[in-house]
Design an enzyme around this catalytic site. Structure first.
Site, PDB file in Angstrom:
ATOM      1  N   THR A 165      62.385  78.328  22.937  1.00 26.25           N
ATOM      2  CA  THR A 165      61.010  79.318  22.741  1.00 26.25           C
ATOM      3  C   THR A 165      60.982  80.058  21.473  1.00 26.25           C
ATOM      4  O   THR A 165      59.977  80.244  21.234  1.00 26.25           O
ATOM      5  CB  THR A 165      61.338  80.337  24.043  1.00 26.25           C
ATOM      6  OG1 THR A 165      61.071  79.487  25.242  1.00 26.25           O
ATOM      7  CG2 THR A 165      60.026  81.657  24.110  1.00 26.25           C
TER       8      THR A 165
ATOM      9  N   ASP B 268      62.408  71.447  24.000  1.00 26.31           N
ATOM     10  CA  ASP B 268      62.576  72.407  24.905  1.00 26.31           C
ATOM     11  C   ASP B 268      64.053  72.071  25.543  1.00 26.31           C
ATOM     12  O   ASP B 268      64.218  71.185  26.077  1.00 26.31           O
ATOM     13  CB  ASP B 268      61.560  72.141  25.967  1.00 26.31           C
ATOM     14  CG  ASP B 268      61.578  73.372  27.231  1.00 26.31           C
ATOM     15  OD1 ASP B 268      62.893  73.502  27.587  1.00 26.31           O
ATOM     16  OD2 ASP B 268      60.777  74.104  27.174  1.00 26.31           O
ATOM     17  N   SER B 269      64.877  73.218  25.535  1.00 28.92           N
ATOM     18  CA  SER B 269      66.200  72.745  25.934  1.00 28.92           C
ATOM     19  C   SER B 269      66.429  72.258  27.336  1.00 28.92           C
ATOM     20  O   SER B 269      67.601  71.659  27.491  1.00 28.92           O
ATOM     21  CB  SER B 269      67.101  73.973  25.832  1.00 28.92           C
ATOM     22  OG  SER B 269      67.016  74.810  26.981  1.00 28.92           O
ATOM     23  N   SER B 270      65.553  72.182  28.014  1.00 35.42           N
ATOM     24  CA  SER B 270      65.545  71.593  29.414  1.00 35.42           C
ATOM     25  C   SER B 270      65.629  69.815  29.159  1.00 35.42           C
ATOM     26  O   SER B 270      66.114  69.246  30.205  1.00 35.42           O
ATOM     27  CB  SER B 270      64.295  71.599  30.220  1.00 35.42           C
ATOM     28  OG  SER B 270      63.715  73.088  30.190  1.00 35.42           O
TER      29      SER B 270
ATOM     30  N   THR C 178      66.721  78.496  25.608  1.00 39.89           N
ATOM     31  CA  THR C 178      67.745  79.559  26.630  1.00 39.89           C
ATOM     32  C   THR C 178      68.142  78.738  28.006  1.00 39.89           C
ATOM     33  O   THR C 178      69.029  78.926  28.427  1.00 39.89           O
ATOM     34  CB  THR C 178      67.133  80.974  26.919  1.00 39.89           C
ATOM     35  OG1 THR C 178      65.918  80.589  27.475  1.00 39.89           O
ATOM     36  CG2 THR C 178      67.110  81.749  25.623  1.00 39.89           C
ATOM     37  N   ASP C 179      66.941  77.917  28.306  1.00 44.73           N
ATOM     38  CA  ASP C 179      67.529  77.301  29.582  1.00 44.73           C
ATOM     39  C   ASP C 179      68.506  76.629  29.969  1.00 44.73           C
ATOM     40  O   ASP C 179      69.295  76.740  30.870  1.00 44.73           O
ATOM     41  CB  ASP C 179      66.112  76.294  29.844  1.00 44.73           C
ATOM     42  CG  ASP C 179      64.990  77.068  30.288  1.00 44.73           C
ATOM     43  OD1 ASP C 179      64.941  78.422  30.417  1.00 44.73           O
ATOM     44  OD2 ASP C 179      63.857  76.576  30.179  1.00 44.73           O
TER      45      ASP C 179
HETATM   46  N1  ASN Z   1      62.232  76.514  28.034  1.00 47.38           N
HETATM   47  C1  ASN Z   1      62.774  77.300  26.964  1.00 47.38           C
HETATM   48  C2  ASN Z   1      63.970  76.376  26.482  1.00 47.38           C
HETATM   49  O1  ASN Z   1      64.936  76.416  27.092  1.00 47.38           O
HETATM   50  C3  ASN Z   1      63.312  78.462  27.298  1.00 47.38           C
HETATM   51  C4  ASN Z   1      63.671  79.453  26.183  1.00 47.38           C
HETATM   52  O2  ASN Z   1      64.052  79.064  25.258  1.00 47.38           O
HETATM   53  N2  ASN Z   1      63.497  80.764  26.335  1.00 47.38           N
HETATM   54  O3  ASN Z   1      63.761  75.711  25.364  1.00 47.38           O
END
Ligand code: ASN
Length: 536
Positions: A19, A84-86, A116-117
């Site tokens: 993000t 996106d870390s997902s 962050t995910d």
């Molecule tokens: N979906 C985002 C990720 O993990 C969430 C984030 O970074 N806050 O890439």
């Protein structure tokens, strides 16, 4: 942890996505390129005047002075593609570790900018993949993109850069909302609030306010001098199974089927689960097939204990206690331990029950553990493992000697366990000998290969002034026509043309001994291969 010295500290910031750098496209956030260009426009991230006066290249940024006598200079390496870390997996995290490895000598510290995910998984995996870490690695990211007026990305990234630049914290850490955590202790607990992470079973390593407060006693010490090792052979066939009331045995059976090799099972409270015979039977059958199940509580805080019959039923079915590990850390550790070559099932279970990278708080009472199979050394190792880990002096006295003995006799399993347990400690015994000296002295090619892969120093001198390389090149390898051993030394970067302690080169020894195969191999090296290993 030491405050880092020197007028300039150089950092590499590996931007993987998340993000923090995202842009809105058709109403949804997607990874955005060009983070370095954004940072260059923000005075808190770049002092253009200083960069010009200093003649820094275009891609190099410099923070405004945080202290009068030190500058933090950094380069942003943007990954391709951004995630996106997902979407990230062990494969991408191993690639990040390899990037750190290939830039390790040139930078004083590393910041990994990540979504962050899955950041808690990433930090846990990196903590195991990177062994003998002597520099700071900090993961950070944001809940709101850095371009937004009100965001957490600026503070998080600036804090991570300052901490990595100004302190030597030889661990994989995660910095978020003014707190620096050990990476393998965190979990994401909030989808929106800026305080997205917590470390339920270990206080932060540092807290940033008007001052930086560091909990020195929590920061892991660097003890060994080994080079950085990246463990890329992580086992991918691992999984996470959360128990719930009434979970059918058939579902558990389906989940535990091959190719699954290890499972982290999230259980109730202090490690309890249903005691239904059909479910316990599935767990037992899987354990008998060699599948490893690590029991972690799904509670945010606390540990797996042996207080309840419902917990003991699970351990009686062959599960290994994960104590107070997060599920993220347990999954990463399982993948790491299953990926290590040459260990028996019992050896792997021994490692899983031990604190390897600060990921768990070892239990304060001894618990019965399975013993390593085989000889005297295996039993010695098992006895050592039954000591409480906080008896540091005992460990420091015993681990190096046992490891040297294991290397000398070529007991690879005992050696593997000991080297793993001593990975953040010096493996020198009382005479300054390392296991690599012992293996070289005894001509144990398997042990030499393993220790070279683990980064032990070929030039470390013992108290008699001998290095493993001198011992090997002194003739033992060449005189015994040990081509495999010579190749392993060559691959570790050893210059096999150097004379040994007795002034004779390996080639000379081989010629005198009439070992034509070895002579040809060594001549190949002389013929311009330099310190490269000859081909097979
Ligand atoms: N979906 C985002 C990720 O993990 C969430 C984030 O970074 N806050 O890439």
């Amino acid at each position: 942890m030491a405050r880092a010295a020197g007028p300039e500290r150089r950092l590499l910031a590996v931007y993987t996505g998340g993000t923090i750098g995202m842009r809105s496209e058709r109403g949804v956030l997607v990874p955005g390129r060009g983070l370095a260009a954004v940072l260059k426009m923000l005075p808190m991230f770049h002092d253009e005047e200083h960069a010009r006066a200093r003649g820094l290249p275009e891609d190099t940024l410099v923070l405004p002075p945080a202290s009068p006598d030190q500058r933090v200079i950094y380069t942003v390496l943007e990954c391709q593609p951004l995630f996106d870390s997902s979407d990230m997996t062990i494969t991408e995290w191993v690639q990040i570790a390899q990037t750190i490895e290939s830039h390790y000598a040139r930078y004083d510290g590393f910041v990994v900018i990540h979504g962050t995910d899955t950041m808690a998984f990433a930090a846990s995996v990196l903590s195991f993949v990177l062994e003998n870490l002597q520099k700071t690695v900090i993961l950070t990211g944001a809940q709101v993109p850095i371009h937004a007026l009100w965001n957490d990305g600026r503070e998080n990234l600036l804090g991570a850069l300052l901490l990595a630049g100004q302190y030597v914290i030889p661990e994989v850490c995660l910095f978020f909302q003014n707190q620096l955590f050990r990476g393998n202790r965190v979990t994401k607990v909030d989808a929106r609030r800026f305080a997205a992470f917590c470390s339920p079973n270990l206080p932060p390593l540092a807290t940033v306010g008007a001052d930086v407060t560091i909990s020195q006693e929590l920061v892991r010490r660097v003890r060994g001098q080994g080079r950085l090792v990246v463990h890329s052979s992580m086992e991918r066939n691992v999984g996470l199974l959360r128990l719930y009331p009434g979970i059918p045995a058939s579902l558990v059976r389906a989940f535990l089927q091959p190719p699954m090799k290890g499972v982290v099972m999230e259980t109730f409270g202090s490690g309890n689960g249903p005691t239904k015979p059909d479910l316990l039977q599935e767990l037992r059958a899987a354990a008998e097939r060699g599948l490893i199940i690590v029991n972690c509580t799904h509670c945010l805080q606390g540990a797996v204990t042996s207080d309840y019959g419902a917990g003991m039923a699970l351990s009686g079915s062959g599960t290994v206690s994960g104590f107070d590990m997060t599920s993220e850390a347990a999954l990463a550790k399982l993948s790491y331990v299953l990926g290590l070559p040459g260990l028996s099932l019992d050896g792997r279970k021994e490692l899983l029950a031990r604190d390897l990278r600060g990921e768990m708080t070892p239990p304060t009472v001894d618990e019965p553990r399975p013993s390593l199979r085989g000889g005297v050394l295996g039993r010695g190792v098992a006895q050592l493992l039954s000591l409480r880990q906080e008896a540091d002096e005992v460990w420091d006295a015993l681990v190096p000697s046992l490891a040297c003995a294991a290397a000398y006799v070529g007991d690879l399993e005992a050696l593997q366990v000991l080297v793993e347990l001593g990975s953040d400690r010096s493996l020198e015994d009382f005479s300054g000998q390392t296991p690599l000296h012992a293996a070289a002295r005894a001509g144990q090619a398997g042990a030499v290969t393993m220790l070279l892969q683990r980064g032990l120093d070929v030039n470390a001198r013992d108290k008699g002034g001998l290095s493993p390389l001198l011992l090997a090149v002194g003739g033992r390898l060449a005189s015994r026509a040990d081509c495999e051993g010579l190749r392993a030394w060559g691959q570790a970067g050893a210059d096999l043309r150097q004379p040994g302690y007795d002034g004779r080169s390996a080639l000379h020894v081989a010629e005198v001994a009439g070992n034509l195969e070895v002579v040809a191999l060594l001549q190949n090296l002389r013929g311009g291969a330099g310190d490269q290993a000859p081909g097979p």
